[in-house]
Design an enzyme around this catalytic site. Structure first.
Site, PDB file in Angstrom:
ATOM      1  N   ASN A  10      65.587  35.022 113.007  1.00 56.38           N
ATOM      2  CA  ASN A  10      65.593  35.909 114.178  1.00 56.38           C
ATOM      3  C   ASN A  10      65.242  37.302 113.679  1.00 56.38           C
ATOM      4  O   ASN A  10      66.076  37.975 113.084  1.00 56.38           O
ATOM      5  CB  ASN A  10      66.982  35.896 114.831  1.00 56.38           C
ATOM      6  CG  ASN A  10      67.098  36.929 115.942  1.00 56.38           C
ATOM      7  OD1 ASN A  10      66.107  37.425 116.449  1.00 56.38           O
ATOM      8  ND2 ASN A  10      68.337  37.249 116.323  1.00 56.38           N
ATOM      9  N   TRP A  11      64.007  37.685 113.915  1.00 48.96           N
ATOM     10  CA  TRP A  11      63.540  38.982 113.386  1.00 48.96           C
ATOM     11  C   TRP A  11      64.103  40.172 114.160  1.00 48.96           C
ATOM     12  O   TRP A  11      64.023  41.300 113.714  1.00 48.96           O
ATOM     13  CB  TRP A  11      62.020  39.043 113.428  1.00 48.96           C
ATOM     14  CG  TRP A  11      61.335  38.183 112.403  1.00 48.96           C
ATOM     15  CD1 TRP A  11      61.920  37.403 111.439  1.00 48.96           C
ATOM     16  CD2 TRP A  11      59.913  38.032 112.229  1.00 48.96           C
ATOM     17  NE1 TRP A  11      60.952  36.774 110.690  1.00 48.96           N
ATOM     18  CE2 TRP A  11      59.710  37.151 111.157  1.00 48.96           C
ATOM     19  CE3 TRP A  11      58.803  38.549 112.888  1.00 48.96           C
ATOM     20  CZ2 TRP A  11      58.437  36.775 110.714  1.00 48.96           C
ATOM     21  CZ3 TRP A  11      57.536  38.187 112.462  1.00 48.96           C
ATOM     22  CH2 TRP A  11      57.355  37.311 111.382  1.00 48.96           C
ATOM     23  N   LYS A  12      64.601  39.927 115.355  1.00 56.63           N
ATOM     24  CA  LYS A  12      65.106  41.010 116.220  1.00 56.63           C
ATOM     25  C   LYS A  12      63.997  42.040 116.469  1.00 56.63           C
ATOM     26  O   LYS A  12      62.834  41.657 116.572  1.00 56.63           O
ATOM     27  CB  LYS A  12      66.356  41.649 115.603  1.00 56.63           C
ATOM     28  CG  LYS A  12      67.366  40.610 115.130  1.00 56.63           C
ATOM     29  CD  LYS A  12      68.682  41.197 114.778  1.00 56.63           C
ATOM     30  CE  LYS A  12      69.567  40.135 114.155  1.00 56.63           C
ATOM     31  NZ  LYS A  12      70.967  40.469 114.153  1.00 56.63           N
ATOM     32  N   HIS A  95      71.701  35.640 122.807  1.00 57.69           N
ATOM     33  CA  HIS A  95      72.146  36.225 121.538  1.00 57.69           C
ATOM     34  C   HIS A  95      73.223  37.271 121.819  1.00 57.69           C
ATOM     35  O   HIS A  95      73.171  37.965 122.844  1.00 57.69           O
ATOM     36  CB  HIS A  95      70.948  36.862 120.815  1.00 57.69           C
ATOM     37  CG  HIS A  95      71.279  37.256 119.413  1.00 57.69           C
ATOM     38  ND1 HIS A  95      71.894  38.449 119.113  1.00 57.69           N
ATOM     39  CD2 HIS A  95      71.107  36.599 118.243  1.00 57.69           C
ATOM     40  CE1 HIS A  95      72.077  38.512 117.800  1.00 57.69           C
ATOM     41  NE2 HIS A  95      71.609  37.411 117.248  1.00 57.69           N
ATOM     42  N   GLU A  97      73.660  40.137 120.772  1.00 60.05           N
ATOM     43  CA  GLU A  97      73.151  41.504 121.001  1.00 60.05           C
ATOM     44  C   GLU A  97      72.665  41.654 122.438  1.00 60.05           C
ATOM     45  O   GLU A  97      72.777  42.727 123.035  1.00 60.05           O
ATOM     46  CB  GLU A  97      72.042  41.828 119.985  1.00 60.05           C
ATOM     47  CG  GLU A  97      72.635  42.084 118.606  1.00 60.05           C
ATOM     48  CD  GLU A  97      71.747  41.684 117.444  1.00 60.05           C
ATOM     49  OE1 GLU A  97      70.529  41.540 117.626  1.00 60.05           O
ATOM     50  OE2 GLU A  97      72.294  41.494 116.332  1.00 60.05           O
ATOM     51  N   GLU A 167      77.542  31.625 116.550  1.00 63.21           N
ATOM     52  CA  GLU A 167      77.469  32.878 115.805  1.00 63.21           C
ATOM     53  C   GLU A 167      78.691  33.737 116.102  1.00 63.21           C
ATOM     54  O   GLU A 167      78.724  34.433 117.130  1.00 63.21           O
ATOM     55  CB  GLU A 167      76.214  33.657 116.200  1.00 63.21           C
ATOM     56  CG  GLU A 167      74.932  32.912 115.981  1.00 63.21           C
ATOM     57  CD  GLU A 167      73.760  33.864 115.810  1.00 63.21           C
ATOM     58  OE1 GLU A 167      73.138  33.827 114.745  1.00 63.21           O
ATOM     59  OE2 GLU A 167      73.482  34.656 116.724  1.00 63.21           O
ATOM     60  N   GLY A 173      75.195  40.434 110.953  1.00 59.62           N
ATOM     61  CA  GLY A 173      74.696  41.674 110.366  1.00 59.62           C
ATOM     62  C   GLY A 173      75.751  42.480 109.622  1.00 59.62           C
ATOM     63  O   GLY A 173      75.530  43.641 109.291  1.00 59.62           O
ATOM     64  N   SER A 213      75.301  36.334 108.922  1.00 60.23           N
ATOM     65  CA  SER A 213      75.204  36.681 107.498  1.00 60.23           C
ATOM     66  C   SER A 213      74.979  35.458 106.606  1.00 60.23           C
ATOM     67  O   SER A 213      75.469  35.412 105.474  1.00 60.23           O
ATOM     68  CB  SER A 213      76.428  37.481 107.043  1.00 60.23           C
ATOM     69  OG  SER A 213      76.528  38.678 107.794  1.00 60.23           O
ATOM     70  N   GLY A 234      69.379  36.264 110.613  1.00 59.44           N
ATOM     71  CA  GLY A 234      68.857  37.580 110.980  1.00 59.44           C
ATOM     72  C   GLY A 234      68.286  38.295 109.762  1.00 59.44           C
ATOM     73  O   GLY A 234      67.144  38.076 109.356  1.00 59.44           O
ATOM     74  N   GLY A 235      69.111  39.125 109.150  1.00 59.52           N
ATOM     75  CA  GLY A 235      68.672  39.985 108.042  1.00 59.52           C
ATOM     76  C   GLY A 235      67.895  39.253 106.958  1.00 59.52           C
ATOM     77  O   GLY A 235      66.836  39.721 106.504  1.00 59.52           O
TER      78      GLY A 235
END
Ligand code: PEP
Length: 249
Positions: A10-12, A95, A97, A167, A173, A213, A234-235
Site C-alpha cells: 500500500n503505497w499510500k 483503510h 487512514e 490491521e 506506520g 509494520s 505500507g512503509g
C-alpha cells in the site's frame, strides 16, 4: 484447506509517476519467482504507468480506494469502471487512514466493496481496532462489528473475490507489530465471524492478511501462523528490496 498467500503493498500518497516507474522497474525482477500472489496498490495518478509496466508480470495492480456510485456528481472520487479501464485488479477499501481522516464508516466500506465486486475488482477490506479499544478489551467486538458491517448483503459466491486485511490501527506506520500470536488470534476471530455470517467452508477459504509494520524481519514469524495468509505492507513496500524480501520470505 490451502490458501495462496497474498502480499500487497500500500503505497499510500507516495510515488510520482517517475518514482513509480523506477520502483517497479527494480521490483519486477526481484519478485518474478514469488510463490505468493503479489499486489502493488498505487495512487490514482500512477495507475496508468504502473499498468503498462506490470503487463505480462506476476504483479497485480491495486488501487487505494473506489467510490460506490457508477458515475456522477462526486468531485474528486473515482469509480470502479475507471479503475477497470486502467487494468486494476484489487482495491483497498476501508483503510484505517480513510476511516480516521475521511469519515469512512462500516456502511461506506460496505458500499465501496459492493461497487468493486460489481465490476470484478477484488476488494481488500481493512478492519482493526484503535489502541484505546485494544486497551479496554474491545478488540474482538470491534473487528466483529466491522466485518458484519462490511459484508452486509454480500453473497457467499463473492467471498472468493475478497481479501480481508486485519490491521490493528496502533501498529500502522508506528514500528509496533502485534505479536504473531495476538494477530493470529484476532484473525481467527474474524474467520469465526465469517463462518457465522456465511459458513465454515467460506471462512476456511477466505484470505486474511495481517497489516501493521510488517517487514522483512518479522514476516516469517507472522506468516508461520495458521490463520495469517499474507500481509498488507505500507512503509516497507516503498523500497523494492524491502518489499521483495517480504514477498520472497
Ligand atoms: C498500511 O498502511 O496498511 C500499513 C500496514 O502500513 P505500515 O506497514 O507502514 O504499518
Amino acid at each position: 484447506m490451502s490458501r495462496t498467500p497474498i502480499i500487497a503493498g500500500n503505497w499510500k500518497m507516495n510515488n510520482t509517476i517517475k518514482e513509480t516507474k523506477a520502483l517497479l522497474t527494480e521490483l519486477i525482477p526481484l519478485v518474478k519467482d514469488a510463490a505468493c500472489d503479489v499486489v502493488v496498490c498505487a495512487p490514482y495518478t500512477s495507475l496508468a504507468a504502473a499498468a503498462k509496466l506490470l503487463r505480462g508480470t506476476n504483479i497485480k495492480l491495486g488501487a487505494e480506494n473506489v467510490h460506490w456510485a457508477e458515475k456522477g456528481a462526486f468531485t474528486g472520487e473515482i469509480s470502479a469502471d475507471m479503475l477497470k479501464e486502467l487494468k486494476v485488479a484489487y482495491v483497498i477499501v476501508g483503510h484505517s487512514e480513510r476511516r480516521q481522516y475521511f469519515g469512512e464508516t462500516d456502511e461506506t466500506v460496505n458500499m465501496r466493496a459492493k461497487a468493486a465486486l460489481s465490476r470484478k475488482l477484488k476488494p481488500i477490506i481493512c478492519v482493526g481496532e484503535l489502541l484505546e479499544e485494544r486497551e479496554s478489551g474491545k478488540t474482538e467486538a470491534v473487528v466483529k462489528a466491522q466485518i458484519k458491517g462490511a459484508f452486509a448483503g454480500i453473497p457467499t459466491r463473492q467471498l472468493k473475490n475478497i481479501v480481508i486485511a486485519y490491521e490493528p490501527v496502533w501498529a500502522i506506520g508506528t514500528g509496533k507489530t502485534a505479536t504473531a500470536d495476538d494477530a493470529d488470534n484476532t484473525i481467527a476471530v474474524i474467520r469465526k465471524t465469517i463462518a457465522k455470517l456465511y459458513n465454515k467452508g467460506a471462512a476456511e477459504e477466505i484470505r486474511i492478511q495481517y497489516g501493521g509494520s510488517m517487514n522483512a524481519k518479522n514476516v516469517a514469524e507472522l506468516m508461520a501462523k495458521p490463520n495469517i495468509d499474507g500481509g498488507l505492507i505500507g512503509g516497507a513496500s516503498l523500497k523494492a528490496e524491502d518489499f521483495s524480501k517480504i514477498v520472497n520470505n
